[in-house]
Design a protein around this motif. Structure first.
Motif, PDB file in Angstrom:
ATOM      1  N   ALA A  27       0.833  -1.210   0.000  1.00 49.43           N
ATOM      2  CA  ALA A  27       0.000   0.000   0.000  1.00 49.43           C
ATOM      3  C   ALA A  27       0.862   1.253   0.000  1.00 49.43           C
ATOM      4  O   ALA A  27       0.587   2.213  -0.732  1.00 49.43           O
ATOM      5  CB  ALA A  27      -0.941  -0.011   1.203  1.00 49.43           C
ATOM      6  N   GLU A  28       1.913   1.242   0.809  1.00 51.47           N
ATOM      7  CA  GLU A  28       2.824   2.381   0.869  1.00 51.47           C
ATOM      8  C   GLU A  28       3.512   2.596  -0.477  1.00 51.47           C
ATOM      9  O   GLU A  28       3.612   3.720  -0.966  1.00 51.47           O
ATOM     10  CB  GLU A  28       3.871   2.119   1.955  1.00 51.47           C
ATOM     11  CG  GLU A  28       4.898   3.199   2.125  1.00 51.47           C
ATOM     12  CD  GLU A  28       5.938   2.795   3.159  1.00 51.47           C
ATOM     13  OE1 GLU A  28       7.137   2.846   2.826  1.00 51.47           O
ATOM     14  OE2 GLU A  28       5.555   2.411   4.283  1.00 51.47           O
ATOM     15  N   ALA A  29       3.948   1.515  -1.092  1.00 49.66           N
ATOM     16  CA  ALA A  29       4.653   1.612  -2.370  1.00 49.66           C
ATOM     17  C   ALA A  29       3.738   2.106  -3.483  1.00 49.66           C
ATOM     18  O   ALA A  29       4.183   2.824  -4.380  1.00 49.66           O
ATOM     19  CB  ALA A  29       5.245   0.252  -2.741  1.00 49.66           C
ATOM     20  N   LEU A  30       2.459   1.755  -3.417  1.00 50.16           N
ATOM     21  CA  LEU A  30       1.537   2.093  -4.503  1.00 50.16           C
ATOM     22  C   LEU A  30       0.777   3.392  -4.282  1.00 50.16           C
ATOM     23  O   LEU A  30      -0.084   3.735  -5.087  1.00 50.16           O
ATOM     24  CB  LEU A  30       0.548   0.944  -4.719  1.00 50.16           C
ATOM     25  CG  LEU A  30       1.159  -0.339  -5.255  1.00 50.16           C
ATOM     26  CD1 LEU A  30       0.101  -1.423  -5.364  1.00 50.16           C
ATOM     27  CD2 LEU A  30       1.829  -0.109  -6.599  1.00 50.16           C
ATOM     28  N   SER A  36       8.315   1.539  -8.135  1.00 48.38           N
ATOM     29  CA  SER A  36       9.685   1.758  -8.616  1.00 48.38           C
ATOM     30  C   SER A  36      10.524   0.496  -8.408  1.00 48.38           C
ATOM     31  O   SER A  36      10.136  -0.417  -7.663  1.00 48.38           O
ATOM     32  CB  SER A  36      10.320   2.938  -7.874  1.00 48.38           C
ATOM     33  OG  SER A  36      10.596   2.576  -6.527  1.00 48.38           O
ATOM     34  N   ASP A  37      11.677   0.471  -9.044  1.00 51.37           N
ATOM     35  CA  ASP A  37      12.592  -0.655  -8.864  1.00 51.37           C
ATOM     36  C   ASP A  37      13.020  -0.783  -7.404  1.00 51.37           C
ATOM     37  O   ASP A  37      13.128  -1.887  -6.872  1.00 51.37           O
ATOM     38  CB  ASP A  37      13.830  -0.483  -9.755  1.00 51.37           C
ATOM     39  CG  ASP A  37      13.504  -0.651 -11.238  1.00 51.37           C
ATOM     40  OD1 ASP A  37      12.451  -1.235 -11.567  1.00 51.37           O
ATOM     41  OD2 ASP A  37      14.316  -0.185 -12.064  1.00 51.37           O
ATOM     42  N   ASP A  38      13.255   0.370  -6.756  1.00 51.70           N
ATOM     43  CA  ASP A  38      13.644   0.342  -5.340  1.00 51.70           C
ATOM     44  C   ASP A  38      12.522  -0.221  -4.469  1.00 51.70           C
ATOM     45  O   ASP A  38      12.778  -1.000  -3.548  1.00 51.70           O
ATOM     46  CB  ASP A  38      14.019   1.744  -4.850  1.00 51.70           C
ATOM     47  CG  ASP A  38      15.352   2.222  -5.408  1.00 51.70           C
ATOM     48  OD1 ASP A  38      16.140   1.379  -5.888  1.00 51.70           O
ATOM     49  OD2 ASP A  38      15.598   3.438  -5.364  1.00 51.70           O
ATOM     50  N   GLU A  39      11.284   0.182  -4.756  1.00 52.13           N
ATOM     51  CA  GLU A  39      10.137  -0.327  -3.984  1.00 52.13           C
ATOM     52  C   GLU A  39       9.972  -1.826  -4.217  1.00 52.13           C
ATOM     53  O   GLU A  39       9.697  -2.579  -3.278  1.00 52.13           O
ATOM     54  CB  GLU A  39       8.866   0.430  -4.355  1.00 52.13           C
ATOM     55  CG  GLU A  39       8.871   1.865  -3.874  1.00 52.13           C
ATOM     56  CD  GLU A  39       7.796   2.718  -4.503  1.00 52.13           C
ATOM     57  OE1 GLU A  39       7.374   3.691  -3.836  1.00 52.13           O
ATOM     58  OE2 GLU A  39       7.374   2.455  -5.646  1.00 52.13           O
ATOM     59  N   ALA A  40      10.145  -2.266  -5.458  1.00 50.20           N
ATOM     60  CA  ALA A  40      10.046  -3.697  -5.762  1.00 50.20           C
ATOM     61  C   ALA A  40      11.145  -4.472  -5.028  1.00 50.20           C
ATOM     62  O   ALA A  40      10.891  -5.560  -4.495  1.00 50.20           O
ATOM     63  CB  ALA A  40      10.138  -3.931  -7.270  1.00 50.20           C
ATOM     64  N   ALA A  44      10.678  -7.376  -2.218  1.00 48.63           N
ATOM     65  CA  ALA A  44      11.341  -8.681  -2.327  1.00 48.63           C
ATOM     66  C   ALA A  44      12.153  -8.975  -1.068  1.00 48.63           C
ATOM     67  O   ALA A  44      12.131 -10.104  -0.558  1.00 48.63           O
ATOM     68  CB  ALA A  44      12.234  -8.711  -3.560  1.00 48.63           C
ATOM     69  N   GLY A  45      12.825  -7.966  -0.545  1.00 47.84           N
ATOM     70  CA  GLY A  45      13.593  -8.145   0.681  1.00 47.84           C
ATOM     71  C   GLY A  45      12.706  -8.465   1.866  1.00 47.84           C
ATOM     72  O   GLY A  45      13.026  -9.355   2.666  1.00 47.84           O
ATOM     73  N   LEU A  93       0.808  -3.744 -12.081  1.00 47.59           N
ATOM     74  CA  LEU A  93       2.002  -3.483 -11.272  1.00 47.59           C
ATOM     75  C   LEU A  93       2.354  -4.674 -10.383  1.00 47.59           C
ATOM     76  O   LEU A  93       3.526  -4.960 -10.154  1.00 47.59           O
ATOM     77  CB  LEU A  93       1.797  -2.242 -10.400  1.00 47.59           C
ATOM     78  CG  LEU A  93       1.753  -0.903 -11.130  1.00 47.59           C
ATOM     79  CD1 LEU A  93       1.366   0.206 -10.165  1.00 47.59           C
ATOM     80  CD2 LEU A  93       3.083  -0.597 -11.802  1.00 47.59           C
ATOM     81  N   LEU A  94       1.328  -5.358  -9.889  1.00 43.49           N
ATOM     82  CA  LEU A  94       1.537  -6.495  -8.994  1.00 43.49           C
ATOM     83  C   LEU A  94       1.617  -7.822  -9.743  1.00 43.49           C
ATOM     84  O   LEU A  94       1.660  -8.884  -9.125  1.00 43.49           O
ATOM     85  CB  LEU A  94       0.427  -6.542  -7.936  1.00 43.49           C
ATOM     86  CG  LEU A  94       0.363  -5.345  -7.003  1.00 43.49           C
ATOM     87  CD1 LEU A  94      -0.809  -5.476  -6.045  1.00 43.49           C
ATOM     88  CD2 LEU A  94       1.672  -5.177  -6.239  1.00 43.49           C
ATOM     89  N   GLN A  95       1.607  -7.743 -11.065  1.00 45.98           N
ATOM     90  CA  GLN A  95       1.689  -8.923 -11.920  1.00 45.98           C
ATOM     91  C   GLN A  95       0.546  -9.901 -11.679  1.00 45.98           C
ATOM     92  O   GLN A  95       0.723 -11.118 -11.734  1.00 45.98           O
ATOM     93  CB  GLN A  95       3.056  -9.600 -11.783  1.00 45.98           C
ATOM     94  CG  GLN A  95       4.180  -8.683 -12.188  1.00 45.98           C
ATOM     95  CD  GLN A  95       5.557  -9.282 -11.988  1.00 45.98           C
ATOM     96  OE1 GLN A  95       5.722 -10.292 -11.309  1.00 45.98           O
ATOM     97  NE2 GLN A  95       6.546  -8.650 -12.566  1.00 45.98           N
ATOM     98  N   VAL A  96      -0.633  -9.336 -11.390  1.00 44.30           N
ATOM     99  CA  VAL A  96      -1.861 -10.128 -11.327  1.00 44.30           C
ATOM    100  C   VAL A  96      -2.454 -10.057 -12.726  1.00 44.30           C
ATOM    101  O   VAL A  96      -2.677  -8.965 -13.259  1.00 44.30           O
ATOM    102  CB  VAL A  96      -2.853  -9.561 -10.284  1.00 44.30           C
ATOM    103  CG1 VAL A  96      -4.183 -10.294 -10.343  1.00 44.30           C
ATOM    104  CG2 VAL A  96      -2.247  -9.646  -8.892  1.00 44.30           C
TER     105      VAL A  96
END
Length: 122
Positions: A27-30, A36-40, A44-45, A93-96
């Motif tokens: 939610a924060e990222a979107l 962004s690549d950093d958010e992705a 992942a982390g 964005l979430l690959q759904v």
């Protein structure tokens, strides 16, 4: 839409029980409508730290997140074109798979109809 819906809805819509911090991070990222690549990489982390499997993420958290947005979009009984576009954008964005979004909207509509019917019966 992302800033208006309840993370608890996503948790109750099939996201793994342990994924609440992950859902919060999504939610924060979107919030800005982009991932962004950093958010992705942050997501992942966090998934690695939380031991979330790819199934937990893809079939659980991401799908539940989009379903919770669908519930919000159907709050008044219809999904305006702009909200449908936003829902499809978040799903992308979430690959759904975009083909799943109509099914999620149908699920949300069925839940809404059930909730309204239950209200009439009471």
């Amino acid at each position: 839409m992302v800033d208006r819906f309840s993370l608890a809805d996503a948790a109750s819509d099939g996201a793994p029980d342990v994924s609440m911090p992950y859902l919060e991070k999504i939610a924060e990222a979107l919030e800005d409508g982009e991932l962004s690549d950093d958010e992705a990489a942050d997501l992942a982390g966090l998934a690695a730290v939380m031991n979330l499997s790819s199934d937990d993420i893809a079939a659980g958290a991401y799908r539940a997140f989009v379903l919770a947005l669908a519930h919000d979009a159907l709050e008044d009984g219809k999904v305006p074109r702009a909200q449908r576009a936003e829902l499809l954008h978040v799903a992308e964005l979430l690959q759904v798979d975009a083909k799943v979004v109509p099914t999620l909207l149908d699920q949300a509509e069925l839940a809404r109809d059930t909730r309204l019917s239950d209200g009439l019966a009471a």
